[in-house]
Design a protein around this motif. Structure first.
Motif, short mmCIF file in Angstrom:
data_model
loop_
_atom_site.label_atom_id
_atom_site.label_comp_id
_atom_site.label_asym_id
_atom_site.label_seq_id
_atom_site.Cartn_x
_atom_site.Cartn_y
_atom_site.Cartn_z
N VAL A 80 -5.83 1.30 -5.04
CA VAL A 80 -5.94 2.06 -3.79
C VAL A 80 -6.90 3.21 -4.01
CG1 VAL A 80 -4.68 3.41 -2.08
CG2 VAL A 80 -3.59 1.43 -3.16
N PRO A 81 -8.02 3.24 -3.29
CA PRO A 81 -9.01 4.31 -3.51
C PRO A 81 -8.53 5.66 -3.00
CG PRO A 81 -9.64 2.95 -1.64
CD PRO A 81 -8.44 2.29 -2.25
N ASP A 82 -9.12 6.71 -3.55
CA ASP A 82 -8.86 8.08 -3.09
C ASP A 82 -7.37 8.41 -3.14
OD1 ASP A 82 -11.62 8.38 -2.43
OD2 ASP A 82 -11.25 7.29 -0.56
N ALA A 83 -6.70 8.01 -4.20
CA ALA A 83 -5.27 8.26 -4.34
C ALA A 83 -4.94 8.54 -5.80
CB ALA A 83 -4.46 7.07 -3.84
N ALA A 84 -4.01 9.47 -6.01
CA ALA A 84 -3.50 9.75 -7.35
C ALA A 84 -2.16 9.05 -7.51
CB ALA A 84 -3.41 11.26 -7.56
N HIS A 85 -1.16 9.73 -8.09
CA HIS A 85 0.08 9.07 -8.49
C HIS A 85 0.96 8.70 -7.30
CE1 HIS A 85 2.88 7.84 -11.56
NE2 HIS A 85 3.81 8.67 -11.15
N LEU A 86 1.09 9.59 -6.34
CA LEU A 86 1.96 9.32 -5.18
C LEU A 86 1.12 8.69 -4.07
CD1 LEU A 86 4.29 12.46 -5.13
CD2 LEU A 86 4.53 10.31 -6.40
N LEU A 87 0.64 7.49 -4.32
CA LEU A 87 -0.26 6.84 -3.37
C LEU A 87 0.41 6.49 -2.07
CD1 LEU A 87 -0.84 3.19 -4.63
CD2 LEU A 87 0.56 4.78 -5.88
N THR A 88 1.73 6.30 -2.06
CA THR A 88 2.44 6.04 -0.80
C THR A 88 2.38 7.24 0.12
OG1 THR A 88 4.51 6.68 -1.88
CG2 THR A 88 4.03 4.32 -1.74
N THR A 89 2.27 8.44 -0.44
CA THR A 89 2.15 9.67 0.34
C THR A 89 0.70 9.95 0.71
OG1 THR A 89 4.10 10.64 -0.70
CG2 THR A 89 2.54 12.17 0.30
N GLU A 90 -0.19 9.72 -0.25
CA GLU A 90 -1.59 10.09 -0.04
C GLU A 90 -2.34 9.09 0.85
OE1 GLU A 90 -5.01 12.27 -2.68
OE2 GLU A 90 -3.38 11.22 -3.69
N ARG A 91 -2.03 7.81 0.74
CA ARG A 91 -2.71 6.79 1.53
C ARG A 91 -1.68 5.87 2.21
NH1 ARG A 91 -7.90 5.65 0.43
NH2 ARG A 91 -7.78 4.79 2.54
N PRO A 92 -0.80 6.42 3.04
CA PRO A 92 0.29 5.62 3.59
C PRO A 92 -0.16 4.46 4.46
CG PRO A 92 0.18 7.75 4.69
CD PRO A 92 -0.74 7.82 3.50
N GLU A 93 -1.21 4.65 5.25
CA GLU A 93 -1.64 3.57 6.13
C GLU A 93 -2.10 2.37 5.32
OE1 GLU A 93 -2.89 6.63 6.20
OE2 GLU A 93 -2.21 7.53 8.07
N VAL A 94 -2.86 2.63 4.26
CA VAL A 94 -3.35 1.55 3.39
C VAL A 94 -2.19 0.86 2.70
CG1 VAL A 94 -4.73 1.04 1.34
CG2 VAL A 94 -5.58 2.67 3.04
#
Length: 266
Positions: free
Chosen positions: A237-251
């Motif tokens: 998942v691009p443009d995301a660190a560890h909490l990717l569900t929070t940072e890129r939720p739509e993706v």
């Protein structure tokens, strides 16, 4: 939303349920130092199609503080207790970091309970196992505030924190509200976790997601989980660190919805 707190005969941990009562169940397992509200965006995006069950790890959120150390078997057992209490025979499971490790344990030891598995920003063995006992000792002595300076750039990217400061602050408040013993006990479970030699036994259809900018579980570490699970799907998942569900939720929500709909790998 239906919520339940531990009572006599109820599960040890706190959980919350949202979504359609007649739908398949999707269980969400959180990361170390967070609580079940880290999945608010998943509830918003998926509860119209699934019955979404979220839980707080021991000593996190509204779950009681059990004396540590914990094992991954203990933490996975807490999830099984919730499922049994709700009368859920089988579910989809999504977990982030330690939540993903719990998911791997469930797939290995309770495969009959899972329809699909999604693991995010996790590992079959986490970096530097001895360091987790050291971290546990620091937190027991100084509290979870000792971990706060290292979370920016690890949990979320600096760009996210700059553009979504209220959300970054909300994550920090979750960490500060986590009990020292709950955090430390989970650290000890992480340090002892190693299923690298067992991944080949997982038969649950599995999606593995890595954050492209995650320093805690780098892409290659997460990719190793996918490489070990036969037929699994792997995505960065691009443009995301560890909490990717929070940072890129739509993706993430779109990927998860597609995975749950597919059920079986080609």
């Amino acid at each position: 939303m239906l919520t339940a707190t531990p009572t006599r005969g109820a599960p040890v941990i706190h959980y919350a349920v949202a979504g359609r009562e007649d739908a398949e169940v999707l269980v969400l397992g959180p990361s170390l130092g967070t609580d079940l509200t880290m999945f608010d965006a998943q509830v918003d995006g998926l509860a119209d199609r699934y019955r979404v069950v979220r839980f707080d790890l021991r000593g996190h959120g509204r779950s009681p503080v059990e004396p540590g150390p914990y094992s991954m078997a203990d933490l996975a057992g807490d999830v099984v207790e919730v499922l049994d209490h709700l009368g859920v025979r089988r579910c989809h499971y999504l977990g982030v970091s330690i939540g993903g490790a719990i998911g791997q344990w469930l797939a290995l030891h309770h495969p009959d309970r899972l329809i699909t598995l999604t693991v995010c920003a996790t590992a079959a063995q986490f970096c530097d196992p001895p360091s987790w006992a050291e971290r546990a000792a620091v937190v027991r002595a100084e509290g979870t505030a000792a971990m706060l300076p290292s979370r920016l750039g690890t949990w979320v990217t600096h760009s996210f924190a700059c553009h979504r400061p209220q959300e970054a602050e909300r994550l920090a408040e979750m960490l500060l509200a986590t009990s020292a013993e709950g955090y430390a006990g989970c650290c000890e479970a992480i340090g002892a976790f190693d299923v690298r030699a067992e991944l080949g036994r997982i038969t649950t259809p599995t999606l593995v997601l890595a954050g492209a900018e995650d320093p805690a579980t780098p892409v290659d570490m997460v990719r190793a989980v996918a490489d070990g699970i036969p037929g699994s799907l792997f995505t960065v998942v691009p443009d995301a660190a560890h909490l990717l569900t929070t940072e890129r939720p739509e993706v993430v929500n779109a990927m998860v919805a597609g995975h749950l709909a597919r059920r079986v790998h080609a």
